[in-house]
Motif scaffolding. Sequence first.
Motif, PDB file in Angstrom:
ATOM      1  N   VAL A  14       0.759  -1.021   0.083  1.00 56.99           N
ATOM      2  CA  VAL A  14       0.536  -0.117   0.238  1.00 56.99           C
ATOM      3  C   VAL A  14       0.998   1.425   0.210  1.00 56.99           C
ATOM      4  N   PRO A  15       1.017   2.237  -0.969  1.00 54.00           N
ATOM      5  CA  PRO A  15       1.706   3.203  -0.635  1.00 54.00           C
ATOM      6  C   PRO A  15       1.673   4.039   0.742  1.00 54.00           C
ATOM      7  N   LEU A  75       8.221   6.295   1.681  1.00 55.83           N
ATOM      8  CA  LEU A  75       8.734   5.039   2.116  1.00 55.83           C
ATOM      9  C   LEU A  75       9.670   4.463   1.006  1.00 55.83           C
ATOM     10  N   VAL A  76      10.580   3.267   0.895  1.00 55.67           N
ATOM     11  CA  VAL A  76      11.616   3.072  -0.413  1.00 55.67           C
ATOM     12  C   VAL A  76      11.505   1.936  -0.426  1.00 55.67           C
ATOM     13  N   GLU A  77      11.462   1.934  -1.585  1.00 55.95           N
ATOM     14  CA  GLU A  77      11.114   0.124  -2.713  1.00 55.95           C
ATOM     15  C   GLU A  77      12.085  -0.962  -1.765  1.00 55.95           C
ATOM     16  N   GLY A  78      11.699  -1.873  -0.827  1.00 55.86           N
ATOM     17  CA  GLY A  78      12.376  -2.537  -0.109  1.00 55.86           C
ATOM     18  C   GLY A  78      13.044  -2.354   1.089  1.00 55.86           C
ATOM     19  N   TRP A  80       8.390  -2.713   3.072  1.00 54.00           N
ATOM     20  CA  TRP A  80       8.049  -2.280   1.978  1.00 54.00           C
ATOM     21  C   TRP A  80       7.854  -2.258   0.231  1.00 54.00           C
ATOM     22  N   VAL A  81       7.169  -3.030  -0.414  1.00 55.65           N
ATOM     23  CA  VAL A  81       7.418  -3.387  -2.276  1.00 55.65           C
ATOM     24  C   VAL A  81       6.087  -2.630  -2.485  1.00 55.65           C
ATOM     25  N   SER A  99       8.544   4.876  -5.266  1.00 52.62           N
ATOM     26  CA  SER A  99       9.944   4.297  -4.944  1.00 52.62           C
ATOM     27  C   SER A  99      10.868   3.811  -6.084  1.00 52.62           C
ATOM     28  N   MET A 100      12.073   3.160  -5.585  1.00 48.94           N
ATOM     29  CA  MET A 100      12.699   2.645  -6.961  1.00 48.94           C
ATOM     30  C   MET A 100      12.640   1.633  -6.731  1.00 48.94           C
TER      31      MET A 100
END
Length: 972
Positions: free
Chosen positions: A180-181, A243-246, A313-314, A415-416
């Motif tokens: 969830v973003p 929030l940042v990917e992974g 967070w993914v 995120s990236m």
Amino acid sequence: MSFGSRFRFAFLLLLGTLLLLGGGTARAQSSFSATVGRVSLLPPPYPSTWRSSNTFITLAVSNSSNEPVHADLQISVLRGGVLVGSTPPLPRTYGAGYVVYPTNLITDWSRMVFQGDVRKSVDETGRLPDGSYNICADFTNVRTASGVPIGSLQTCTTYIVFYPKPPTLVFPENGSIVSVPLPVFQWTPVMSQVGLQLPHWFRLVEMLPGQTAPQAIEANRPIYEALFNKTSAIPYPASAPLLVEGRTYAWRVQAAFPLGGLGSGTGLRSFGAPPVGRGGMPSPSFTIIDFGKGPVITFGENDGKSRVYTFTWVSDPVRAAKLRESRTGSTLTDDRLGTFGDARDEPVPGGARASEQKDPENGGANFADNLIHALVSLWRPGDGAAVRSASGLRMKSNLDPRLAQAPAAPGSPTSMTPAFADTASSAASDSTAVVPTVPEAVPSDGAPMEATPTAVAPTVQPVGVGPNWAKLHGSASLSGETYSRDGSGAPTRPDQSARVVTGLTVGVVGDRIQVPVSALVSGDQVSYRQNINQLAVSPRWQWAGLTAGNLAPQFSNYTLADATLLGGGFELHPKRWRLGFASGRARKAIVPTLEYPASPQFARSMTAGRIGYGDPAANSVEVSVLRATDDAGSLGGIESTLAITPEANTVYSARFQGVMPVRHVRAQLETALSRYDRDRRSDASPLDGHALGLQLFHETALSHMGIKAEYLNGGFKTLGNTGITGDRLELGANARVQMLKGKLSLDGTAGLQNEGINTAAIADTRRRSYGVNGSWQPAMRFGTDAQFSIYTSESDGTDSLLQGSRNTTRLYAISPHTTWNYAGIQHSVSCSAMLQNSKNRSGGTPNNTESLTLFANWALGISPPWTVTISGNYSRTDFDVSVSEVSSVGPGFTWNAFRSRVLTNAQVQFMRSRNGNSGTDYDVAPRVETRWEFAPHQAIVLRGNYRHFKYANGLTPLFDERTASLEYVTNL
């Protein structure tokens, strides 16, 4: 003189004498007075602390008789007008003048005797039941030193005991994968004495490599923290750091009480948080207190702190669902029920147990293992073998849908892609790293084609560097970052910071002796909290190993489980025996100051040992001992009005494991005894407690079932595991099954938890949870993941202080995804819908929250080097009195160049958020990241982020954030 005259004279003489004597008695009585006063706003409920505390009650005595006064003093405790405890009348002497006596000098508290339910509560839990009390001081046989009698005297004060259980976190679940973003955080509220919900202090931090969740929440700079009132659900604010990917995050909620009353604060002493009513937080529902200008006090069991939960967070919900499935192991997956024992006790290379390598809060490997797995998954060899390996993996996934890798969402709005996540902290907390993929170009005939190799393991593993007598293995990461912010709000990062993370091993004498060296050194320090920096050296030779520095030993769930020690220890594994020892400082002392009014804490040291026999993966027995003590002088003699006391704890634990391989059954039984000293300065007897836990597992290649039962009486306490509270009964079960040749996967959990078994001490609280997750993959081109969970919590009222509370949270989610080929371009679409519904009723007042989140991602594999994505999401949170809406959209692309040695990802996000009638905020955030593998097993990563946030209110300045970082990573 006549008879009548003589009679009148005698009567007047007698009357004068009586008046004179009466006036003297009145003067003697008025010459001695006393008043009992209550000092603590939230007084301690533990009678053992009264012997040394100054903050229970005070006794002010005024003696103006110019000589000492003798009296017999009896302290009585009344609950609802009924006597529930008292001391015998004890002789006391009070000198002339006005004197204020602190608690420990008023009487001999060791002679206090309780009765009825209060005695039962004190004997079993060590504390008074919640309720309203009258503390009375009765002075009898009062007289001056010369013998002049003075009348008896009584003085009383009201004493309210309220010591609730900490809040229980609901969502995101512990160790979960969140896509969830802007997730909505939910927890069960803690109710006050009048049936109203208490404020809660919320804290969210990013976990650094090598940290346990409790250590991260105490040490790291918070990404977002705030004090919230009248709510138990908050959406992550749009103005807070993205929030940042992974990345893995830890969060906690703490029951609090603001000094000066709610509503007095005008700001928020957190990082990146906006003023009241901004950044996605509906101001009518929340009251935010400036932590610096309006300090709060915390209270309750465990100082009001909930367990620390973590989530990764993914951005892509499909990949998140696959990661959730891969994380399902042999332990119970519903972490809201907790886990006990060491279910991950399989042997690993080097003779260490898997339990010694993993984080108990996350269920994942230690940071060195995480780093190695992440780095290995990201290397891109330039030879054709990698292409063949990637194609072979894809062909195998066609044969077994369970191995299919979901398309990534490199252009997610917040995120990236994982390929560009921080390799030092982006790995999933188990051995499965977050591996990025580029959508494949699938021909119309359905046969897989060879595409540019993506994140696959290298065909030739790193062999280390150096001579055979001293070879260096492992991984390392060195990064530097610069940050700047203009406009409103506080900075979310320091201006400049650097970080070094290593998971290296020195192999001596042909790698016969292993010397692991792990380190975490970060310039992002918070001085008044725990220290972030870590360094550990762990030489091993055959079955013997030593450790020095920062270590996180895990002996058992009831002894040493989640503490991080600065000290040393050893592990010995001769044949079937296992011996371990660890000792060191578990936390430093924290003294509050005017600049940092943090909660004080005493320095704590721990010493633990264990001895076991048998196969840790089969039949075994193990005994553990823990001794934890606080340094009573570490705060410099300062006594907190929050009833913070130096504690001590000794725990003895025995654990048994039995395995029946033929029947695929494994059982674990653990029992423990504890002796807990609430206040080391007091001479009160320690509180004895016991615990018992049982787990049964039945596991095959396609199915798993586990059940759990755990009982902890009210006296059980361990300082080696912050996630355990006593006076509790838990039952739990989970099951997982794969059907239709792996195309359908189902898993479910169910649990019941009863807090407050000793109903004489606290209100009975019952918590229930049910959950079902499903994954359906009928074909390679289409699949769906679904989730359904219900969590309920109900508390009864007690002693007219609580009117009872009820919380029901429901979670529904579905995530379909599909892939097709059109005009030579592969199209991959994934979307998800999640509905969170929370209904609270406290004191007869409803307080409901409903949140809807929609997400969609469209990825186009234009050619092997190029992937273009468009992502969008929408979330709406209804708090009954206000509504928060956030929507965002963002294009992005991924470019693989120079035979995958240079990988670039770029994206831009456009976000708008509305909070009630306060207007609409806007956010624009472009990002770019490039990874260059300039040599085998070595890479440089360059990142750059910019963010422009504009508030709807013209009186509130906008803010701009800029971040740039350069990182070097290597895998030897």
